[in-house]
Design a protein around this motif. Structure first.
Motif, mmCIF file in Angstrom:
data_model
loop_
_atom_site.group_PDB
_atom_site.id
_atom_site.type_symbol
_atom_site.label_atom_id
_atom_site.label_comp_id
_atom_site.label_asym_id
_atom_site.label_seq_id
_atom_site.Cartn_x
_atom_site.Cartn_y
_atom_site.Cartn_z
ATOM 1 N N ASP A 144 1.728 8.985 0.095
ATOM 2 C CA ASP A 144 1.162 10.164 0.758
ATOM 3 C C ASP A 144 0.209 9.815 1.894
ATOM 4 O O ASP A 144 -0.096 10.652 2.732
ATOM 5 C CB ASP A 144 0.412 11.041 -0.247
ATOM 6 C CG ASP A 144 1.344 11.698 -1.250
ATOM 7 O OD1 ASP A 144 2.523 11.931 -0.908
ATOM 8 O OD2 ASP A 144 0.904 11.962 -2.375
ATOM 9 N N ARG A 145 -0.302 8.579 1.928
ATOM 10 C CA ARG A 145 -1.270 8.207 2.945
ATOM 11 C C ARG A 145 -0.803 7.112 3.897
ATOM 12 O O ARG A 145 -1.471 6.813 4.877
ATOM 13 C CB ARG A 145 -2.581 7.784 2.289
ATOM 14 C CG ARG A 145 -3.475 8.995 2.065
ATOM 15 C CD ARG A 145 -4.559 8.747 1.079
ATOM 16 N NE ARG A 145 -4.196 9.046 -0.288
ATOM 17 C CZ ARG A 145 -3.995 10.256 -0.782
ATOM 18 N NH1 ARG A 145 -4.070 11.295 -0.034
ATOM 19 N NH2 ARG A 145 -3.686 10.422 -2.043
ATOM 20 N N GLU B 252 -6.193 1.992 -5.422
ATOM 21 C CA GLU B 252 -5.090 1.125 -5.848
ATOM 22 C C GLU B 252 -4.249 0.675 -4.652
ATOM 23 O O GLU B 252 -3.820 -0.480 -4.591
ATOM 24 C CB GLU B 252 -4.210 1.840 -6.873
ATOM 25 C CG GLU B 252 -4.879 1.977 -8.220
ATOM 26 C CD GLU B 252 -4.083 2.838 -9.198
ATOM 27 O OE1 GLU B 252 -2.947 3.243 -8.880
ATOM 28 O OE2 GLU B 252 -4.618 3.107 -10.287
ATOM 29 N N GLY B 253 -4.028 1.566 -3.698
ATOM 30 C CA GLY B 253 -3.292 1.199 -2.493
ATOM 31 C C GLY B 253 -3.993 0.119 -1.705
ATOM 32 O O GLY B 253 -3.356 -0.793 -1.162
ATOM 33 N N VAL C 280 2.396 2.127 -3.366
ATOM 34 C CA VAL C 280 1.446 2.727 -4.306
ATOM 35 C C VAL C 280 1.040 4.133 -3.864
ATOM 36 O O VAL C 280 0.865 5.015 -4.691
ATOM 37 C CB VAL C 280 0.188 1.834 -4.441
ATOM 38 C CG1 VAL C 280 -0.910 2.531 -5.221
ATOM 39 C CG2 VAL C 280 0.548 0.510 -5.101
ATOM 40 N N ASP C 281 0.891 4.337 -2.554
ATOM 41 C CA ASP C 281 0.327 5.588 -2.045
ATOM 42 C C ASP C 281 1.135 6.096 -0.852
ATOM 43 O O ASP C 281 0.693 6.049 0.292
ATOM 44 C CB ASP C 281 -1.132 5.347 -1.657
ATOM 45 C CG ASP C 281 -1.896 6.621 -1.375
ATOM 46 O OD1 ASP C 281 -1.314 7.715 -1.482
ATOM 47 O OD2 ASP C 281 -3.090 6.516 -1.035
ATOM 48 N N CYS D 118 0.838 -1.205 0.000
ATOM 49 C CA CYS D 118 0.000 0.000 0.000
ATOM 50 C C CYS D 118 0.868 1.250 0.000
ATOM 51 O O CYS D 118 0.591 2.210 -0.707
ATOM 52 C CB CYS D 118 -0.945 0.005 1.197
ATOM 53 S SG CYS D 118 -0.104 -0.048 2.802
ATOM 54 N N TYR E 36 -11.200 14.516 -1.941
ATOM 55 C CA TYR E 36 -10.131 14.058 -2.805
ATOM 56 C C TYR E 36 -10.526 14.177 -4.265
ATOM 57 O O TYR E 36 -11.685 13.996 -4.622
ATOM 58 C CB TYR E 36 -9.771 12.596 -2.483
ATOM 59 C CG TYR E 36 -9.322 12.423 -1.056
ATOM 60 C CD1 TYR E 36 -8.061 12.828 -0.661
ATOM 61 C CD2 TYR E 36 -10.171 11.884 -0.099
ATOM 62 C CE1 TYR E 36 -7.638 12.696 0.649
ATOM 63 C CE2 TYR E 36 -9.764 11.745 1.215
ATOM 64 C CZ TYR E 36 -8.497 12.155 1.589
ATOM 65 O OH TYR E 36 -8.093 12.026 2.890
ATOM 66 N N GLU F 71 -8.280 11.565 -9.197
ATOM 67 C CA GLU F 71 -6.958 10.940 -9.273
ATOM 68 C C GLU F 71 -6.509 10.436 -7.892
ATOM 69 O O GLU F 71 -5.977 9.334 -7.768
ATOM 70 C CB GLU F 71 -5.939 11.946 -9.815
ATOM 71 C CG GLU F 71 -4.557 11.357 -9.994
ATOM 72 C CD GLU F 71 -3.587 12.356 -10.607
ATOM 73 O OE1 GLU F 71 -2.474 12.476 -10.057
ATOM 74 O OE2 GLU F 71 -3.942 13.013 -11.604
ATOM 75 N N GLU F 72 -6.752 11.230 -6.861
ATOM 76 C CA GLU F 72 -6.397 10.813 -5.501
ATOM 77 C C GLU F 72 -7.213 9.599 -5.072
ATOM 78 O O GLU F 72 -6.677 8.668 -4.462
ATOM 79 C CB GLU F 72 -6.610 11.957 -4.516
ATOM 80 C CG GLU F 72 -5.608 13.077 -4.644
ATOM 81 C CD GLU F 72 -5.958 14.274 -3.788
ATOM 82 O OE1 GLU F 72 -5.036 14.797 -3.139
ATOM 83 O OE2 GLU F 72 -7.145 14.694 -3.774
ATOM 84 N N GLN G 267 -8.438 7.322 -7.016
ATOM 85 C CA GLN G 267 -7.897 6.177 -7.752
ATOM 86 C C GLN G 267 -6.644 5.641 -7.067
ATOM 87 O O GLN G 267 -6.475 4.427 -6.930
ATOM 88 C CB GLN G 267 -7.594 6.554 -9.197
ATOM 89 C CG GLN G 267 -7.085 5.406 -10.046
ATOM 90 C CD GLN G 267 -8.082 4.263 -10.163
ATOM 91 O OE1 GLN G 267 -9.287 4.479 -10.219
ATOM 92 N NE2 GLN G 267 -7.591 3.045 -10.186
ATOM 93 N N THR G 268 -5.770 6.518 -6.608
ATOM 94 C CA THR G 268 -4.562 6.099 -5.911
ATOM 95 C C THR G 268 -4.896 5.422 -4.585
ATOM 96 O O THR G 268 -4.301 4.403 -4.225
ATOM 97 C CB THR G 268 -3.625 7.304 -5.668
ATOM 98 O OG1 THR G 268 -3.297 7.886 -6.925
ATOM 99 C CG2 THR G 268 -2.352 6.893 -4.951
#
Length: 81
Positions: A15-16, A53-54, A12-13, A9, A43, A46-47, A49-50
């Motif tokens: 930022d979180r 994905e995470g 992929v992300d 996770c 969000y 795009e955010e 989606q990220t």
């Protein structure tokens, strides 16, 4: 507790998610108890989606994603014993 520290996770992300010892933790997540943390905010598509994905790459499927405005579950979290 249920995180196995695969760091998928976070890969992929970044930022979180952050590394805490040998596990991953949600950055600025609100502790709801029972290993449930929430992250609320507005969000971009795009955010989102990220974020999705995470959650999708988690090998133990303990990350769930729900749109709090609509109640739509985007990723179902598997409950672990």
């Amino acid at each position: 507790k249920n995180c196995i520290g695969a760091f998928a996770c976070m890969a992929v992300d970044v930022d979180r998610w952050k590394q805490v010892e040998d596990k991953v933790d949600l950055i600025d997540g609100k502790d709801e108890g029972n290993e449930i943390f929430t992250l609320e905010g507005d969000y971009t598509d795009e955010e989102v989606q990220t974020i999705v994905e995470g959650a999708e790459v988690c090998p133990v499927r303990i990350i769930g994603v729900t749109n709090l405005d609509t109640g739509e579950v985007l990723i179902e979290r598997e409950e672990k014993a």
